[in-house]
Design a protein around this motif. Sequence first.
Motif, PDB file in Angstrom:
ATOM      1  N   ALA A 362       0.829  -1.219   0.107  1.00 52.89           N
ATOM      2  CA  ALA A 362      -0.083  -0.051   0.034  1.00 52.89           C
ATOM      3  C   ALA A 362       0.954   1.272  -0.035  1.00 52.89           C
ATOM      4  CB  ALA A 362      -1.019   0.113   1.222  1.00 52.89           C
ATOM      5  N   VAL A 363       1.946   1.135   0.827  1.00 51.28           N
ATOM      6  CA  VAL A 363       2.906   2.257   0.655  1.00 51.28           C
ATOM      7  C   VAL A 363       3.673   2.411  -0.871  1.00 51.28           C
ATOM      8  CG1 VAL A 363       5.290   2.930   1.586  1.00 51.28           C
ATOM      9  CG2 VAL A 363       3.489   2.249   3.089  1.00 51.28           C
ATOM     10  N   TYR A 364       3.938   1.352  -1.210  1.00 54.69           N
ATOM     11  CA  TYR A 364       4.597   1.217  -2.622  1.00 54.69           C
ATOM     12  C   TYR A 364       3.609   1.835  -3.695  1.00 54.69           C
ATOM     13  CZ  TYR A 364       7.273  -0.397  -6.585  1.00 54.69           C
ATOM     14  OH  TYR A 364       7.866  -0.615  -7.889  1.00 54.69           O
ATOM     15  N   ALA A 365       2.374   1.549  -3.421  1.00 56.89           N
ATOM     16  CA  ALA A 365       1.383   1.928  -4.493  1.00 56.89           C
ATOM     17  C   ALA A 365       1.418   3.613  -4.508  1.00 56.89           C
ATOM     18  CB  ALA A 365      -0.094   1.474  -4.158  1.00 56.89           C
ATOM     19  N   GLN A 366       2.059   4.251  -3.532  1.00 55.39           N
ATOM     20  CA  GLN A 366       1.877   5.888  -3.624  1.00 55.39           C
ATOM     21  C   GLN A 366       2.556   6.263  -4.641  1.00 55.39           C
ATOM     22  OE1 GLN A 366      -1.054   6.699  -2.048  1.00 55.39           O
ATOM     23  NE2 GLN A 366      -0.773   4.521  -1.221  1.00 55.39           N
ATOM     24  N   MET A 367       3.724   5.734  -4.951  1.00 56.44           N
ATOM     25  CA  MET A 367       4.797   6.075  -5.843  1.00 56.44           C
ATOM     26  C   MET A 367       3.906   6.662  -7.332  1.00 56.44           C
ATOM     27  SD  MET A 367       8.257   4.494  -7.159  1.00 56.44           S
ATOM     28  CE  MET A 367       7.527   3.220  -8.194  1.00 56.44           C
ATOM     29  N   SER A 524      -4.927   0.443  -0.432  1.00 54.37           N
ATOM     30  CA  SER A 524      -4.714   1.662  -0.792  1.00 54.37           C
ATOM     31  C   SER A 524      -6.168   2.413  -1.490  1.00 54.37           C
ATOM     32  CB  SER A 524      -3.590   1.810  -2.016  1.00 54.37           C
ATOM     33  OG  SER A 524      -3.433   3.362  -2.209  1.00 54.37           O
ATOM     34  N   SER A 525      -6.627   1.826  -2.181  1.00 57.76           N
ATOM     35  CA  SER A 525      -8.063   2.284  -2.774  1.00 57.76           C
ATOM     36  C   SER A 525      -9.110   2.218  -2.013  1.00 57.76           C
ATOM     37  CB  SER A 525      -8.408   1.236  -3.798  1.00 57.76           C
ATOM     38  OG  SER A 525      -7.620   1.379  -5.147  1.00 57.76           O
ATOM     39  N   LEU A 526      -9.169   1.298  -0.880  1.00 60.96           N
ATOM     40  CA  LEU A 526     -10.118   1.247   0.185  1.00 60.96           C
ATOM     41  C   LEU A 526      -9.768   2.665   1.137  1.00 60.96           C
ATOM     42  CD1 LEU A 526     -12.377   0.109   1.750  1.00 60.96           C
ATOM     43  CD2 LEU A 526     -10.794  -1.343   3.161  1.00 60.96           C
ATOM     44  N   ILE A 527      -8.488   2.627   1.572  1.00 59.89           N
ATOM     45  CA  ILE A 527      -8.020   3.902   2.497  1.00 59.89           C
ATOM     46  C   ILE A 527      -8.585   5.210   1.754  1.00 59.89           C
ATOM     47  CG2 ILE A 527      -6.191   5.079   3.379  1.00 59.89           C
ATOM     48  CD1 ILE A 527      -4.603   2.233   3.708  1.00 59.89           C
ATOM     49  N   LEU A 528      -8.033   5.473   0.429  1.00 56.24           N
ATOM     50  CA  LEU A 528      -8.596   6.582  -0.164  1.00 56.24           C
ATOM     51  C   LEU A 528      -9.807   7.040  -0.229  1.00 56.24           C
ATOM     52  CD1 LEU A 528      -6.169   6.502  -3.450  1.00 56.24           C
ATOM     53  CD2 LEU A 528      -6.501   8.353  -1.722  1.00 56.24           C
ATOM     54  N   THR A 529     -10.687   5.973  -0.453  1.00 53.48           N
ATOM     55  CA  THR A 529     -12.353   6.047  -0.327  1.00 53.48           C
ATOM     56  C   THR A 529     -12.725   6.036   1.148  1.00 53.48           C
ATOM     57  OG1 THR A 529     -12.306   4.189  -2.119  1.00 53.48           O
ATOM     58  CG2 THR A 529     -14.356   4.625  -0.974  1.00 53.48           C
ATOM     59  N   LEU A 530     -12.066   5.796   1.904  1.00 51.30           N
ATOM     60  CA  LEU A 530     -12.632   5.834   3.288  1.00 51.30           C
ATOM     61  C   LEU A 530     -12.245   7.313   3.955  1.00 51.30           C
ATOM     62  CD1 LEU A 530     -11.862   2.397   5.179  1.00 51.30           C
ATOM     63  CD2 LEU A 530     -14.136   3.297   4.410  1.00 51.30           C
ATOM     64  N   VAL A 531     -11.100   7.621   3.637  1.00 45.79           N
ATOM     65  CA  VAL A 531     -10.428   9.006   3.984  1.00 45.79           C
ATOM     66  C   VAL A 531     -11.252  10.160   3.221  1.00 45.79           C
ATOM     67  CG1 VAL A 531      -8.711  10.717   3.451  1.00 45.79           C
ATOM     68  CG2 VAL A 531      -8.193   8.262   4.468  1.00 45.79           C
ATOM     69  N   THR A 532     -11.677   9.814   1.848  1.00 48.78           N
ATOM     70  CA  THR A 532     -12.546  10.876   1.162  1.00 48.78           C
ATOM     71  C   THR A 532     -13.888  10.970   1.854  1.00 48.78           C
ATOM     72  OG1 THR A 532     -11.285  10.331  -0.877  1.00 48.78           O
ATOM     73  CG2 THR A 532     -13.490  11.387  -1.029  1.00 48.78           C
ATOM     74  N   TYR A 533     -14.400   9.649   2.118  1.00 52.66           N
ATOM     75  CA  TYR A 533     -15.811   9.795   2.810  1.00 52.66           C
ATOM     76  C   TYR A 533     -15.868  10.317   4.113  1.00 52.66           C
ATOM     77  CZ  TYR A 533     -19.965   8.018   5.144  1.00 52.66           C
ATOM     78  OH  TYR A 533     -21.235   7.840   5.867  1.00 52.66           O
ATOM     79  N   PHE A 534     -14.929  10.136   4.950  1.00 49.82           N
ATOM     80  CA  PHE A 534     -14.969  10.733   6.261  1.00 49.82           C
ATOM     81  C   PHE A 534     -14.531  12.108   6.342  1.00 49.82           C
ATOM     82  CE2 PHE A 534     -15.047   6.032   7.513  1.00 49.82           C
ATOM     83  CZ  PHE A 534     -16.284   6.071   8.273  1.00 49.82           C
ATOM     84  N   THR A 535     -13.703  12.739   5.519  1.00 51.03           N
ATOM     85  CA  THR A 535     -13.180  13.821   5.571  1.00 51.03           C
ATOM     86  C   THR A 535     -14.000  14.809   4.624  1.00 51.03           C
ATOM     87  OG1 THR A 535     -11.430  13.556   4.060  1.00 51.03           O
ATOM     88  CG2 THR A 535     -10.826  13.218   5.973  1.00 51.03           C
ATOM     89  N   THR A 536     -14.921  14.253   3.904  1.00 47.99           N
ATOM     90  CA  THR A 536     -15.496  15.358   3.029  1.00 47.99           C
ATOM     91  C   THR A 536     -17.126  15.378   3.661  1.00 47.99           C
ATOM     92  OG1 THR A 536     -16.047  13.573   1.649  1.00 47.99           O
ATOM     93  CG2 THR A 536     -14.471  15.053   1.097  1.00 47.99           C
ATOM     94  N   ARG A 537     -17.367  15.000   4.953  1.00 48.37           N
ATOM     95  CA  ARG A 537     -18.758  15.179   5.389  1.00 48.37           C
ATOM     96  C   ARG A 537     -19.061  16.573   5.872  1.00 48.37           C
ATOM     97  NH1 ARG A 537     -19.395  10.209   9.758  1.00 48.37           N
ATOM     98  NH2 ARG A 537     -17.433  11.261  10.429  1.00 48.37           N
ATOM     99  N   LEU A 559      -0.842   8.870   8.033  1.00 47.88           N
ATOM    100  CA  LEU A 559      -1.756   7.586   8.384  1.00 47.88           C
ATOM    101  C   LEU A 559      -1.090   6.405   7.793  1.00 47.88           C
ATOM    102  CD1 LEU A 559      -4.409   6.469   9.158  1.00 47.88           C
ATOM    103  CD2 LEU A 559      -5.417   6.767   6.892  1.00 47.88           C
ATOM    104  N   LEU A 560      -0.661   6.380   6.704  1.00 49.57           N
ATOM    105  CA  LEU A 560       0.109   5.297   6.260  1.00 49.57           C
ATOM    106  C   LEU A 560       1.408   4.970   6.942  1.00 49.57           C
ATOM    107  CD1 LEU A 560      -0.139   5.725   2.037  1.00 49.57           C
ATOM    108  CD2 LEU A 560      -1.501   3.992   3.830  1.00 49.57           C
ATOM    109  N   ALA A 561       2.313   5.875   7.401  1.00 44.84           N
ATOM    110  CA  ALA A 561       3.445   5.804   8.320  1.00 44.84           C
ATOM    111  C   ALA A 561       3.049   4.978   9.696  1.00 44.84           C
ATOM    112  CB  ALA A 561       4.043   7.156   8.564  1.00 44.84           C
ATOM    113  N   GLY A 562       1.889   5.535  10.171  1.00 42.08           N
ATOM    114  CA  GLY A 562       1.375   4.929  11.524  1.00 42.08           C
ATOM    115  C   GLY A 562       1.196   3.409  11.326  1.00 42.08           C
ATOM    116  N   LEU A 563       0.513   3.076  10.001  1.00 44.87           N
ATOM    117  CA  LEU A 563      -0.161   1.769   9.657  1.00 44.87           C
ATOM    118  C   LEU A 563       1.033   0.956   9.481  1.00 44.87           C
ATOM    119  CD1 LEU A 563      -2.909   2.386   7.476  1.00 44.87           C
ATOM    120  CD2 LEU A 563      -3.154   1.407   9.671  1.00 44.87           C
TER     121      LEU A 563
END
Length: 584
Positions: A362-367, A524-537, A559-563
């Motif tokens: 998931a970290v590598y996907a950010q590249m 990574s897709s799931l985290i992006l989706t959840l982050v978008t959902y919870f932070t755009t409310r 968040l990714l560093a913590g995970l």
Amino acid sequence: MGSIEEDQRPLIEQGLISQEKNLYAQDGSVDIHGNPPLKEKTGNWKACPFILGNECCERLAYYGIAGNLITYLTTKLHQGNVSAATNVTTWQGTCYLTPLIGAVLADAYWGRYWTIACFSGIYFIGMSALTLSASVPALKPVECIDGFCPAATPAQYAMFFGGLYLIALGTGGIKPCVSSFGADQFDDTDSGERVRKASFFNWFYFSINIGALVSSSLLVWIQENRGWGLGFGIPTVFMGLAIASFFFGTPLYRFQKPGGSPITRISQVVVASFRKSTIKVPEDAMLLYETQDKNSAIAGSRKIEHTDDCQYLDKAAVISEEESKSGDFSNSWRLCTVTQVEELKILIRMFPIWASGIIFSAVYAQMSTMFVQQGRAMNCKIGSFELPPAALGTFDTASVIIWVPLYDRFIIPLARRFTGVDKGFTEIQRMGIGLLVSVLCMAAAAIVEIIRLHMANELGLVESGAPVPISVLWQIPQYFILGAAEVFYFIGQLEFFYDQSPDAMRSLCSALSLLTNALGNYLSSLILTLVTYFTTRNGQQGWISDNLNSGHLDYFFWLLAGLSLVNMGIYFFSAAKYKQKRAS
């Protein structure tokens, strides 16, 4: 009393057998004609240039598409940041999911050579379709006119994504087989070849990154400055070269015979142990069922020594009174060999180590997603030259190209003095170092984003969303650190899943290691989706908006560093308990 000649005959015969063993590979492999392979004429490093050349060209083709795909989706198919990033990670995830198909076919039926050959053809067709979708006017999306960007037609979407997912299917037959096929060229029973095999994995990954270096620099520039048709056409040509390189080496290869379906064997152990759930496992492991021959009952596999963990599964190898009386041991759904049971035990022991790769991936996907988007919000000019943000991936590959020979020539001899391990670090130690470095990578990306956002706020660029006048070269440290993490984790992972896997499941285990990349991309897709959902409310901009200046991409990286930090802790706990495979 026998003559001197008679007394010496057994010694002479023993010497001839020993000499024959030195001439031929003893790991069960065969040559192109199905005979035991001569060490002098097959395998080893003499066969590897064709495999490494194949991998280099194939990876150039793959990264020629994957490296800048998000730019094509946003600028040509007119998708938003989140939608494009999701499409990229979903496709990349699929590319690492389809290897399960190729692995089962290779281990059970076709062997690694023919699996690579067949799926390479599918790969080439997908590349050609993608090139046509970016070249033929009727198949290309319409350009934006005065800020209005028409959506692509269903036919255009079908051609583009059809080609894209044919590539995903094609790569599924290559990825799990090519590294294992390369390692098959080294005889595990020969100590000298075993050491060379450990070095092969380093140079295999080096070849991957030579291809990636060309893609992330030259091809990215061509795509953005000379057109996407040419930018996709060049990788298609290199895929053709990859196929040619692979076939040229055929007379030199060593081939491992397929051992039958690994899924069937696993199922047989589960069913047999369940059927004998009431039977007690004998304390003496010698009483468990195993073939009396030197070789295992599984084609292409050595016997595996019994271990004491997961003792419930040992019930599958217990000979019942009925079987003992009848002497019929042929039904594998009722009675399995110790080796067959140990195959499943090995997979169970591998699971916690395997799972650590999901967060890392998931970290590598950010590249290829959020690092690129972060770069697009920075100053991409170096003098008069406009640097495509996706070209920053060059620093990741350059980092790998620097680290691989450094690791192979300097770190290994130095580490060997302290660890006493011939390879410098065990595969598990090497992967653990990679996990630690991945935490530092995300921290570096977050710090760069904090600086970028601070400058955007000071210069009043938050509302306009204009690129911040901070050089994109500030991203170099995060790419360079990610490259170091790859060399430790991904190469260690390759070697771990080859060496520790059962002989007849090596393609499957390679596919399982690649599956962590798929799950990492999906995560990574799931985290992006959840982050978008919870932070755009409640009408908020969110962490990751189309205008990154008004978002908080730094929070996402933290968040990714913590995970990753949590993942590393779980990995070290699991690694301390891991038991190595013991082949007999």
